[in-house]
Design a protein around this motif. Structure first.
Motif, PDB file in Angstrom:
ATOM      1  N   ALA A 147      -5.498   2.059  -6.402  1.00 45.48           N
ATOM      2  CA  ALA A 147      -5.671   0.720  -6.909  1.00 45.48           C
ATOM      3  C   ALA A 147      -5.396  -0.257  -5.855  1.00 45.48           C
ATOM      4  O   ALA A 147      -6.106  -1.390  -6.015  1.00 45.48           O
ATOM      5  N   THR A 148      -4.942   0.094  -4.457  1.00 39.58           N
ATOM      6  CA  THR A 148      -4.684  -0.781  -3.439  1.00 39.58           C
ATOM      7  C   THR A 148      -5.427  -0.456  -2.266  1.00 39.58           C
ATOM      8  O   THR A 148      -5.213  -0.781  -1.167  1.00 39.58           O
ATOM      9  N   ALA A 149      -6.347   0.638  -2.343  1.00 43.49           N
ATOM     10  CA  ALA A 149      -7.077   1.158  -1.161  1.00 43.49           C
ATOM     11  C   ALA A 149      -7.904  -0.042  -0.404  1.00 43.49           C
ATOM     12  O   ALA A 149      -7.995   0.149   0.689  1.00 43.49           O
ATOM     13  N   PHE A 150      -8.407  -0.874  -1.206  1.00 45.44           N
ATOM     14  CA  PHE A 150      -9.067  -1.802  -0.529  1.00 45.44           C
ATOM     15  C   PHE A 150      -8.258  -2.550   0.350  1.00 45.44           C
ATOM     16  O   PHE A 150      -8.781  -3.345   1.400  1.00 45.44           O
ATOM     17  N   LEU A 151      -7.006  -2.813   0.463  1.00 44.89           N
ATOM     18  CA  LEU A 151      -6.206  -3.484   1.205  1.00 44.89           C
ATOM     19  C   LEU A 151      -6.227  -3.033   2.728  1.00 44.89           C
ATOM     20  O   LEU A 151      -5.831  -3.669   3.731  1.00 44.89           O
TER      21      LEU A 151
ATOM     22  N   MET B 210       0.711  -1.220   0.109  1.00 44.02           N
ATOM     23  CA  MET B 210       0.010   0.049  -0.084  1.00 44.02           C
ATOM     24  C   MET B 210       0.775   1.238  -0.013  1.00 44.02           C
ATOM     25  O   MET B 210       0.659   2.335  -0.831  1.00 44.02           O
ATOM     26  N   HIS B 211       1.822   1.330   0.962  1.00 41.24           N
ATOM     27  CA  HIS B 211       2.869   2.583   1.040  1.00 41.24           C
ATOM     28  C   HIS B 211       3.577   2.660  -0.292  1.00 41.24           C
ATOM     29  O   HIS B 211       3.673   3.768  -0.956  1.00 41.24           O
ATOM     30  N   ARG B 212       3.953   1.544  -1.159  1.00 40.22           N
ATOM     31  CA  ARG B 212       4.572   1.899  -2.251  1.00 40.22           C
ATOM     32  C   ARG B 212       3.749   2.256  -3.444  1.00 40.22           C
ATOM     33  O   ARG B 212       4.150   3.197  -4.127  1.00 40.22           O
ATOM     34  N   THR B 213       2.589   1.891  -3.562  1.00 45.73           N
ATOM     35  CA  THR B 213       1.676   1.962  -4.383  1.00 45.73           C
ATOM     36  C   THR B 213       1.338   3.591  -4.319  1.00 45.73           C
ATOM     37  O   THR B 213       1.285   4.366  -5.504  1.00 45.73           O
ATOM     38  N   GLU B 214       1.153   4.165  -3.347  1.00 44.94           N
ATOM     39  CA  GLU B 214       0.964   5.519  -2.950  1.00 44.94           C
ATOM     40  C   GLU B 214       2.056   6.520  -3.378  1.00 44.94           C
ATOM     41  O   GLU B 214       2.028   7.596  -3.901  1.00 44.94           O
ATOM     42  N   GLU B 215       3.375   6.010  -3.046  1.00 39.76           N
ATOM     43  CA  GLU B 215       4.595   6.761  -3.473  1.00 39.76           C
ATOM     44  C   GLU B 215       4.442   6.892  -5.087  1.00 39.76           C
ATOM     45  O   GLU B 215       4.851   7.653  -5.516  1.00 39.76           O
ATOM     46  N   LEU B 216       3.961   5.558  -5.738  1.00 36.81           N
ATOM     47  CA  LEU B 216       4.043   5.771  -7.294  1.00 36.81           C
ATOM     48  C   LEU B 216       2.870   6.494  -7.960  1.00 36.81           C
ATOM     49  O   LEU B 216       2.746   6.535  -9.069  1.00 36.81           O
ATOM     50  N   GLY B 217       1.918   6.929  -6.929  1.00 35.14           N
ATOM     51  CA  GLY B 217       0.649   7.756  -7.572  1.00 35.14           C
ATOM     52  C   GLY B 217      -0.272   7.156  -7.687  1.00 35.14           C
ATOM     53  O   GLY B 217      -1.301   7.270  -8.293  1.00 35.14           O
ATOM     54  N   VAL B 218      -0.453   5.544  -7.339  1.00 32.78           N
ATOM     55  CA  VAL B 218      -1.558   4.694  -7.817  1.00 32.78           C
ATOM     56  C   VAL B 218      -2.105   4.249  -6.601  1.00 32.78           C
ATOM     57  O   VAL B 218      -2.542   2.923  -6.496  1.00 32.78           O
TER      58      VAL B 218
END
Length: 459
Positions: free
Chosen positions: A306-310, A295-303
């Protein structure tokens, strides 16, 4: 299963089963992943040197002692040491000199100040090794890392290694299940090779030749995809577990039976029954920290969307612990103060002594904090539990933990606990009340023996 593993571990006597010629391998980090990988690689016929900064751990392994509980691994360690193909050291220069393929198997725990993965051990291991690489070599990451780590480490190695760009990085994610690590190493369901050149691919094919020849599927990809595979798999599995536990919450509100619901869903081939088991939820050193780091990494990537459900997957999992405490409180008449609780289980799963993020110990601590007198018993994790949770009380057996108990709560589904005779245990307790936190007990057998049986999501 054990027969098949024994046959593969005796590969020296089976033509074509051992890589010819054996590769020279180092394994950096001799924790759960690294020790297992080093031992199994030696069993497959490679010359292996394990590297660790902990001299005590290195000494134990060189003496034939595995510093953690894993079925089948002590026997394989003894076999591997006897061949002379396996040794362990604290000297990185020796590991660099004696190997051409270097597997990085160190931990990536969650950082204390955020959800991100702590890559300090990975960075330190690769940096230390790179200083000693003066010829062409392959560094292979097996640790679970955020996507983009391999590219960053490649630049680091090229800057630090005397051999410079002759040193390549590849990624070969691990998929070990604690309790089945030997099987998962020697008979994996797939191998993933993230590589940047045909040369790197060829080296990995040489290392894993016995498994490839045995028909293990191989997925060859770029580095980024290989880094992503493990966290994607763990996120999917965590989602399945939390899904059925969310359904358990619905069942509790409606009087439905989540056990029957899961059974019905499992017959749908599109869904399947694996990881669709309701109960206390997941823990351990992988799933919780991996989905948070993802989750943390996808937020860094700006997406991050896409993983908010986690976030809800994680929240559902955490809620199961509090709900288990609530169920024990209900069985005790609404007040835990002074209630004597027998807690069966400390490890996060059976066939392991791992207590990292263990739901069992979390529940035991919450019960004690609410005023209950808790006694914990686990077949393998007692020593680790005592060190991490010294405030809890521990027993030497199931009978001792249950003596005089007002409520018994099953927190880890060891076979030893599954096979408990409810009539015999009933003679030890004050009140025959049991909370089955893992849906592991035969509800009808316990009820027939006079127990008030409760489980999450069951009437």
């Amino acid at each position: 299963m054990r027969t098949e593993l024994h046959e593969l571990s005796d590969a020296d006597h089976r033509p074509g089963a051992v890589a010819e010629p054996g590769q020279r391998i180092s394994v950096i980090g001799t924790g759960y992943l690294g020790a297992t990988h080093a031992i199994c690689m030696a069993v497959l016929g490679h010359d292996v040197i394990g590297l660790d900064v902990d001299p005590r751990k290195v000494g134990w392994l060189n003496d034939g002692r595995v510093p953690f509980f894993e079925p089948g691994l002590p026997e394989l360690l003894e076999k591997a040491l006897a061949t002379g193909r396996l040794s362990f050291t604290t000297d990185p220069a020796l590991a660099a000199a004696r190997a051409d393929v270097h597997f990085v198997c160190v931990g990536t725990p969650q950082r204390k100040d955020s959800l991100a993965a702590d890559l300090a051990h990975v960075d330190a291991s690769v940096s230390t090794l790179a200083h000693h690489l003066d010829r062409r070599a392959l560094i292979v990451g097996k640790s679970t890392v955020p996507i983009g780590t391999a590219a960053r480490l490649t630049a680091l190695v090229h800057r630090l290694a005397p051999a410079g760009e002759e040193v390549e990085l590849a990624w070969n994610p691990e998929f070990l299940r604690e309790g089945f690590a030997v099987e998962d190493t020697l008979r994996p369901d797939r191998l993933v090779f993230g590589v940047g050149s045909p040369w790197a691919l060829g080296r990995l094919q040489d290392v894993f030749a016995p498994l490839i020849e045995a028909g293990v599927p191989v997925v060859t990809s770029d580095l980024q995809t290989a880094e992503l595979v493990k966290v994607a798999a763990n996120s999917f599995l965590a989602t399945k577990i939390s899904y059925i536990n969310a359904m358990a919450e619905v069942c509790e509100a409606t009087g439905a039976d989540v056990h029957h619901l899961a059974e019905a869903l499992a017959h749908d081939q599109r869904i399947g029954g694996r990881f669709l088991r309701p109960g206390l939820g997941f823990g351990g050193g992988c799933l919780p920290k991996d989905i948070r780091a993802f989750m943390h990494r996808t937020e860094e990537l700006g997406v991050g969307q896409a993983t908010a459900f986690l976030r809800e997957v994680d929240a559902i999992n955490t809620r199961r612990r509090q709900r288990t405490v609530d169920l024990v409180r209900e069985m005790a008449g609404g007040d835990l103060v002074g209630t004597r609780v027998c807690a069966l289980g400390a490890a996060f799963k059976p066939d392991s002594d791992d207590i990292r993020d263990a739901p069992a110990l979390d529940v035991a601590s919450m019960l004690q904090a609410a005023g209950a007198h808790v006694r914990v018993y686990d077949p393998q994790a007692m020593e680790n539990a005592r060190r991490a949770y010294p405030q809890l009380c521990y027993a030497g057996s199931v009978a001792e933990a249950a003596l005089g108990a007002d409520v018994v709560v099953l927190l880890t589904e060891w076979n030893q606990f599954r096979s408990i005779d409810p009539h015999h245990l009933g003679a030890e307790v004050t009140h025959r009340r049991v909370v089955d936190g893992r849906h592991a007990l035969d509800a009808e057998a316990w009820r027939s023996a006079g127990w008030d049986y409760r489980a999450l999501g069951r009437p």
